[in-house]
Write an enzyme that holds these catalytic residues in place. Sequence first.
Site, PDB file in Angstrom:
ATOM      1  N   HIS B  62       9.646 -26.367 -32.738  1.00  0.00           N
ATOM      2  CA  HIS B  62      10.848 -27.227 -32.673  1.00  0.00           C
ATOM      3  C   HIS B  62      12.050 -26.621 -33.614  1.00  0.00           C
ATOM      4  CE1 HIS B  62       7.629 -30.099 -30.991  1.00  0.00           C
ATOM      5  NE2 HIS B  62       6.980 -29.712 -31.686  1.00  0.00           N
ATOM      6  N   HIS B 232      -1.899 -26.081 -28.821  1.00  0.00           N
ATOM      7  CA  HIS B 232      -2.210 -26.081 -30.023  1.00  0.00           C
ATOM      8  C   HIS B 232      -3.674 -27.067 -29.707  1.00  0.00           C
ATOM      9  CE1 HIS B 232      -0.250 -30.431 -29.498  1.00  0.00           C
ATOM     10  NE2 HIS B 232       0.603 -29.860 -29.495  1.00  0.00           N
ATOM     11  N   ASP B 305       4.122 -24.387 -33.494  1.00  0.00           N
ATOM     12  CA  ASP B 305       3.971 -25.834 -33.468  1.00  0.00           C
ATOM     13  C   ASP B 305       5.416 -26.108 -34.163  1.00  0.00           C
ATOM     14  OD1 ASP B 305       4.528 -28.197 -32.765  1.00  0.00           O
ATOM     15  OD2 ASP B 305       2.574 -28.473 -33.001  1.00  0.00           O
ATOM     16  N   GLY B 324       3.654 -32.819 -38.471  1.00  0.00           N
ATOM     17  CA  GLY B 324       4.353 -31.600 -38.620  1.00  0.00           C
ATOM     18  C   GLY B 324       4.544 -30.721 -39.748  1.00  0.00           C
TER      19      GLY B 324
END
Lengths: 315, 431
Positions: B62, B232, B305, B324
Amino acid sequence: MLERLAPDLHSIGPNPRNLLGIEDLQRPEIEHLLERGRFYKAVRRTEKLTTLRGRSIVNLFFEPSTRTRTSFEIAAKRLGADTISISALGTSLAKGESLVDTLNTLAAMNPDIIVMRHAASGAPHFLSRYLSTAMINAGDGLHEHPTQALLDALTILEVKGSLVGLRVAIIGDIAHSRVARSNLHLLSKFGADIVVCGPATTVSRNLTRLGPGIRLTHQMREAVRDADVIMMLRVQLERQNVEVFPKGEYFRYYGLSLEHVGLAKPDAIVLHPGPINRGREISSEVADSQRSMILSQVENGVAIRMAVLEWVCEE
Amino acid sequence: MRLLIRNGRAIDPATGLDAKRDVLIDGASIVAIEPRIECPDARVLEAEGQIVAPGFVDIHVHLREPGIEHAETIESGSRAAAAGGFTSVCCMPNTFPVNDSAQVTSFIVERARRTAAVHIHPIGAISKGSKGERLADIGAMHAEGAVAISDDGIPVMNSGLMRRAMKYAASFGITVIDHCEDLNLSCGGDIHEGIQSMRLGLGGLPSCAEDVMVARDIILAADTGARIHIAHISTASSIAMVRHAKSLGIPVTSEVTPHHFALTDERIPGYDSNFKMKPPLRTQRDIDASIEGLADGTIDCIATDHAPHTGHTKMQEFERCPFGVTGLETALGLALENLYHTGTMDLPRLVQLFTNAASDCLGLDHGRLRPGREADVTLFSTEREWTFSVNNTLSKSRNSPFDGTEFRGGPTATIVSGEVVWTAEEGLVKR
């Protein structure tokens, strides 16, 4: 290289003594608190003590509370401390300030103790990493309510003398109850024989792994049979994200009636942390019966909170 | 401009090369890989004792741009990638606005061209606004450079829409990536549902919330013949289902993150939100299954991730903190520690998990160390001792559960299109 502005917020000042949960306490510490609770209960109510004279205590309640807040206030005043009570509605959190900033602001005014209730599990644990003020957890989310477990233990001990081998039934929405968690830790540490009871949506196998001596049942009659202590929990619909039982039929299967009390030991007692919902988890007949220790719990709450306030202030 | 990487152990999993080789780069291409290359006018990069691998590929990051630039930008995220040994990363579409149109895709491609230290490949949304209602402009995004589609953290609950998305994406030859989470099963959860969630009084994210969707996706892949990639993967049951699906020839691939094979829910220190992510940290049994899956090929690759969040959003009551953690810079160190130094797998397999196998999940043209190929090369050491600190991260965010972790082994140099962009000694080299 990017400039790093984030401050090092860890380990500001000396580590204060906190009371965040029963799980972290050792048995001798709990025994000490119970002994001091007994001592304070015996002290004449008219006597104003000086134990905490000159100390200031902030009661910070982010959730509605009548008994816990009043109980902490009275306890502090009897010990001679100065108290300020703040409810969340009037705070700058309503203006968008973060919880850490609000607490840091209060801590900068140098109170000796912050007593906090918050709807988020772990809120006092998270804050205590950044604060040098002693903190007492007056209930955090679904996690713990340590002073409630202490006052419950004091109440049981006054009647039963010992917790070892005592049959305790804890009944209700266990998964959403901080009272249940704190009590499970305390009773388990002292060797009680515990049965937790509720519908399977609120009572999971993981509960038995919280400590030794914990069993599960989904049948009310099985839970109360031969019990020495019946501990009821308040149905807390406000804590459930989703409906975990159809509330209309809750009392039929998990409400405590006189008939259930009849299945317990002849000298069994009934506890409830309050506020009670008559006709939802407990019948009026039981709540008002001789077996009910509800008002005795409230009285012991003041004594236990005096003991706890004294303890966190000890050097 | 020529660059000679000398005396390293060259590993190219795609061809099975694993030998001491010199690698010569001219411009943006690899021109020779030989036991001994003499090239007096080339700049020399001494790689004695190091591994020379194809540039690492992370198909799940991200980068927060456009719209959330205070947490990360394409520039900062790409620098963190370079510091982790990654030469290519694929960025998820959950930006503001969501990457659900050709305009946003081309904005990302253009920003990457101007600011990124490594190759950036956007992943487009499956549905408009990732709302799970109508298909996004998948063909148009693909034309602008989107390499796959996913609604990542806001997964498609409607199986009918998912089935259409898979069929439609297949007509452009691109893969659908699914973050498998049944939102009705996980609702209100913060960490793995188990003894820890019970102890801490936090809402549980049950394993079944992932398993139900992995099962659905496998069934849809069998039905449509379209490729599905499970992001994931984190539960033993899901891994078992993927293994079974692969044995039946169903076109499914999967990835695992380093934190999911390195940490369990029992390792979460009291309400520390740097350990809060989706899927949540699970149990030792799940870790064992992940490592077994990586070894036997059920899990195709490692992806980080990498999910940067600013300090103030992570410094709140645990249940209010976003999900996250960052991961680009610690990925290789964690893989070496948990997969290689334990004796579970050899280096060629470990390299494969970061390179050609990752690239192949999305059909990218990366992850090969061969003459004629783009000169994306990662140098690493299995022995270099170093400590990760969030004070030194190249990411804009500091939300890593591995702050202060001591590693044995990690990247030593990252070369993108023939240019050295990062070295362990000098840090970021390219501006």
